[in-house]
Design a protein around this motif. Structure first.
Motif, PDB file in Angstrom:
ATOM      1  N   LEU A 114       0.821  -1.208   0.000  1.00  0.00           N
ATOM      2  CA  LEU A 114       0.000   0.000   0.000  1.00  0.00           C
ATOM      3  C   LEU A 114       0.856   1.259   0.000  1.00  0.00           C
ATOM      4  O   LEU A 114       0.323   2.365  -0.135  1.00  0.00           O
ATOM      5  CB  LEU A 114      -0.918   0.009   1.231  1.00  0.00           C
ATOM      6  CG  LEU A 114      -1.964  -1.108   1.323  1.00  0.00           C
ATOM      7  CD1 LEU A 114      -2.733  -1.003   2.635  1.00  0.00           C
ATOM      8  CD2 LEU A 114      -2.916  -1.063   0.140  1.00  0.00           C
ATOM      9  N   ARG A 124      -7.877   6.819   8.163  1.00  0.00           N
ATOM     10  CA  ARG A 124      -8.016   6.985   6.720  1.00  0.00           C
ATOM     11  C   ARG A 124      -7.998   5.637   5.990  1.00  0.00           C
ATOM     12  O   ARG A 124      -8.377   5.564   4.813  1.00  0.00           O
ATOM     13  CB  ARG A 124      -6.900   7.890   6.192  1.00  0.00           C
ATOM     14  CG  ARG A 124      -6.917   9.292   6.793  1.00  0.00           C
ATOM     15  CD  ARG A 124      -5.777  10.135   6.257  1.00  0.00           C
ATOM     16  NE  ARG A 124      -5.930  10.379   4.822  1.00  0.00           N
ATOM     17  CZ  ARG A 124      -4.962  10.825   4.034  1.00  0.00           C
ATOM     18  NH1 ARG A 124      -3.740  11.038   4.545  1.00  0.00           N
ATOM     19  NH2 ARG A 124      -5.178  11.024   2.759  1.00  0.00           N
ATOM     20  N   LEU A 125      -7.561   4.595   6.671  1.00  0.00           N
ATOM     21  CA  LEU A 125      -7.518   3.259   6.071  1.00  0.00           C
ATOM     22  C   LEU A 125      -8.819   2.493   6.301  1.00  0.00           C
ATOM     23  O   LEU A 125      -9.363   1.893   5.379  1.00  0.00           O
ATOM     24  CB  LEU A 125      -6.342   2.471   6.653  1.00  0.00           C
ATOM     25  CG  LEU A 125      -4.955   2.998   6.286  1.00  0.00           C
ATOM     26  CD1 LEU A 125      -3.907   2.366   7.173  1.00  0.00           C
ATOM     27  CD2 LEU A 125      -4.662   2.740   4.820  1.00  0.00           C
ATOM     28  N   ASN A 160     -10.099   1.535   2.784  1.00  0.00           N
ATOM     29  CA  ASN A 160      -9.249   2.076   1.720  1.00  0.00           C
ATOM     30  C   ASN A 160      -7.962   1.257   1.685  1.00  0.00           C
ATOM     31  O   ASN A 160      -6.967   1.598   2.310  1.00  0.00           O
ATOM     32  CB  ASN A 160      -8.933   3.552   1.966  1.00  0.00           C
ATOM     33  CG  ASN A 160      -8.078   4.147   0.848  1.00  0.00           C
ATOM     34  OD1 ASN A 160      -7.799   3.480  -0.162  1.00  0.00           O
ATOM     35  ND2 ASN A 160      -7.639   5.381   1.018  1.00  0.00           N
ATOM     36  N   LYS A 220      -6.350   0.581  -1.129  1.00  0.00           N
ATOM     37  CA  LYS A 220      -5.680   0.842  -2.402  1.00  0.00           C
ATOM     38  C   LYS A 220      -4.246   1.287  -2.118  1.00  0.00           C
ATOM     39  O   LYS A 220      -3.881   1.566  -0.986  1.00  0.00           O
ATOM     40  CB  LYS A 220      -6.428   1.940  -3.161  1.00  0.00           C
ATOM     41  CG  LYS A 220      -7.875   1.607  -3.491  1.00  0.00           C
ATOM     42  CD  LYS A 220      -8.558   2.782  -4.149  1.00  0.00           C
ATOM     43  CE  LYS A 220     -10.029   2.478  -4.431  1.00  0.00           C
ATOM     44  NZ  LYS A 220     -10.727   3.664  -5.017  1.00  0.00           N
ATOM     45  N   ARG A 221      -3.448   1.359  -3.149  1.00  0.00           N
ATOM     46  CA  ARG A 221      -2.078   1.868  -2.998  1.00  0.00           C
ATOM     47  C   ARG A 221      -2.162   3.384  -2.835  1.00  0.00           C
ATOM     48  O   ARG A 221      -2.010   4.155  -3.791  1.00  0.00           O
ATOM     49  CB  ARG A 221      -1.225   1.476  -4.205  1.00  0.00           C
ATOM     50  CG  ARG A 221       0.255   1.791  -4.046  1.00  0.00           C
ATOM     51  CD  ARG A 221       1.049   1.216  -5.196  1.00  0.00           C
ATOM     52  NE  ARG A 221       2.429   1.657  -5.175  1.00  0.00           N
ATOM     53  CZ  ARG A 221       3.392   1.125  -4.426  1.00  0.00           C
ATOM     54  NH1 ARG A 221       3.110   0.119  -3.621  1.00  0.00           N
ATOM     55  NH2 ARG A 221       4.622   1.592  -4.464  1.00  0.00           N
ATOM     56  N   SER A 222      -2.423   3.804  -1.628  1.00  0.00           N
ATOM     57  CA  SER A 222      -2.840   5.181  -1.377  1.00  0.00           C
ATOM     58  C   SER A 222      -1.741   6.074  -0.823  1.00  0.00           C
ATOM     59  O   SER A 222      -1.922   7.282  -0.726  1.00  0.00           O
ATOM     60  CB  SER A 222      -4.011   5.177  -0.396  1.00  0.00           C
ATOM     61  OG  SER A 222      -3.668   4.426   0.763  1.00  0.00           O
ATOM     62  N   HIS A 223      -0.621   5.498  -0.416  1.00  0.00           N
ATOM     63  CA  HIS A 223       0.515   6.266   0.126  1.00  0.00           C
ATOM     64  C   HIS A 223       0.135   7.038   1.395  1.00  0.00           C
ATOM     65  O   HIS A 223       0.717   8.080   1.687  1.00  0.00           O
ATOM     66  CB  HIS A 223       1.076   7.240  -0.919  1.00  0.00           C
ATOM     67  CG  HIS A 223       1.142   6.694  -2.303  1.00  0.00           C
ATOM     68  ND1 HIS A 223       2.025   5.695  -2.671  1.00  0.00           N
ATOM     69  CD2 HIS A 223       0.415   6.969  -3.417  1.00  0.00           C
ATOM     70  CE1 HIS A 223       1.850   5.405  -3.948  1.00  0.00           C
ATOM     71  NE2 HIS A 223       0.871   6.154  -4.419  1.00  0.00           N
ATOM     72  N   ILE A 224      -0.843   6.552   2.126  1.00  0.00           N
ATOM     73  CA  ILE A 224      -1.330   7.269   3.309  1.00  0.00           C
ATOM     74  C   ILE A 224      -0.275   7.257   4.414  1.00  0.00           C
ATOM     75  O   ILE A 224       0.278   6.204   4.745  1.00  0.00           O
ATOM     76  CB  ILE A 224      -2.640   6.642   3.825  1.00  0.00           C
ATOM     77  CG1 ILE A 224      -3.785   6.974   2.867  1.00  0.00           C
ATOM     78  CG2 ILE A 224      -2.976   7.111   5.238  1.00  0.00           C
ATOM     79  CD1 ILE A 224      -5.086   6.299   3.202  1.00  0.00           C
ATOM     80  N   LYS A 238      -6.959  17.123   0.770  1.00  0.00           N
ATOM     81  CA  LYS A 238      -6.712  17.564  -0.612  1.00  0.00           C
ATOM     82  C   LYS A 238      -7.718  18.627  -1.043  1.00  0.00           C
ATOM     83  O   LYS A 238      -7.392  19.563  -1.762  1.00  0.00           O
ATOM     84  CB  LYS A 238      -6.784  16.367  -1.564  1.00  0.00           C
ATOM     85  CG  LYS A 238      -5.733  15.295  -1.314  1.00  0.00           C
ATOM     86  CD  LYS A 238      -5.767  14.245  -2.381  1.00  0.00           C
ATOM     87  CE  LYS A 238      -7.058  13.445  -2.388  1.00  0.00           C
ATOM     88  NZ  LYS A 238      -7.207  12.599  -1.184  1.00  0.00           N
ATOM     89  N   ASP A 271     -12.423  15.935   1.289  1.00  0.00           N
ATOM     90  CA  ASP A 271     -11.462  15.058   1.964  1.00  0.00           C
ATOM     91  C   ASP A 271     -11.226  15.473   3.415  1.00  0.00           C
ATOM     92  O   ASP A 271     -10.217  15.125   4.006  1.00  0.00           O
ATOM     93  CB  ASP A 271     -10.130  15.083   1.189  1.00  0.00           C
ATOM     94  CG  ASP A 271      -9.143  14.046   1.698  1.00  0.00           C
ATOM     95  OD1 ASP A 271      -9.560  12.899   1.952  1.00  0.00           O
ATOM     96  OD2 ASP A 271      -7.958  14.402   1.871  1.00  0.00           O
TER      97      ASP A 271
END
Length: 240
Positions: A20, A154-155, A163, A165-169, A214, A218
């Protein structure tokens, strides 16, 4: 003691976090003792908090036994894993058995993880603390280790889709110095001091968090008092 389940699960979690591309920033792991019992105390904003909280003990070569609601242990997938990792099921209607199991683990030199808010905070602010963590530390004569997590909501959190996804959180974790819990001190006073320390760590994690929302859509993960659109604690209580 052989750990046939815990270490492979940790390895799988680290692999998933790498996939992720999560940006995990941890400070203060040196405050977790290398040996002996301790109660690790964290805020609670995500279903994944126990995984991230447990990661803080790895640099000290420690594993954490978390207290979690018994429904997680009854699930067909998570149940065998939770039992295999020797976590502690909590029946909220009959909590004495879980308390005794946690006490035995502490006396055996284990680290026990506790979320003293009991449930996820939907406002992402600290709720009141239950007294169990302090009472355990007092009775076992072990320290309390405060910590705070930020970004995990946020995950995957209550009322929001996952979430993965490859989100870079980014996930920010701060571990504080031990809080002593002498048996001759009033548990309520220690609990207030502990909560204040977790609050300080949470604010430090929020200040150092490397991203901001963002756009207007968000802001759900930011508490209202910081300008976000998460419900206030009063609004959450009003929905119960």
């Amino acid at each position: 003691m052989a750990e046939f389940v815990y270490r492979p699960v940790v390895g799988a979690a680290l692999t998933m976090f790498k996939a992720l591309d999560l940006k995990i920033d941890t400070q203060g792991s040196q405050n977790i003792p290398r040996s002996g019992g301790a109660v690790l105390v964290s805020n609670h904003i995500s279903y994944l908090d126990f995984i991230f909280a447990g990661l803080t003990a790895l640099p000290q070569k420690r594993l954490v036994r978390f207290m979690a609601k018994d429904a997680v242990f009854k699930h067909r997938i998570s149940g065998p894993l939770m039992r295999g990792m020797k976590h502690i099921p909590v029946d909220r209607k009959q909590g004495e058995a879980a308390y005794q199991q946690a006490l035995e683990a502490l006396r055996a030199g284990e680290i026990v993880g506790v979320f003293p808010e009991a449930t996820i905070s939907e406002s992402f602010t600290l709720k009141s603390f239950k007294s169990g963590a302090v009472r355990l530390a007092q009775e076992a004569n072990v320290p309390l280790i405060p910590m705070a997590l930020w970004g995990t909501q946020r995950l995957w959190t209550k009322g929001r889709p996952r979430n993965f996804k490859r989100s870079h959180i980014p996930v920010t974790i701060r571990v504080g110095e031990p809080v002593e819990a002498p048996a001759d001190q009033y548990a309520g006073a220690i609990s207030r001091r502990l909560r204040e320390r977790v609050q300080e760590l949470l604010e430090a994690a929020q200040r150092s968090y490397p991203v901001r929302p963002k756009d207007a859509s968000d802001t759900w993960w930011v508490p209202a008092h910081l300008g976000g659109t998460a419900p206030t604690a009063a609004e959450v209580r009003g929905t119960l």
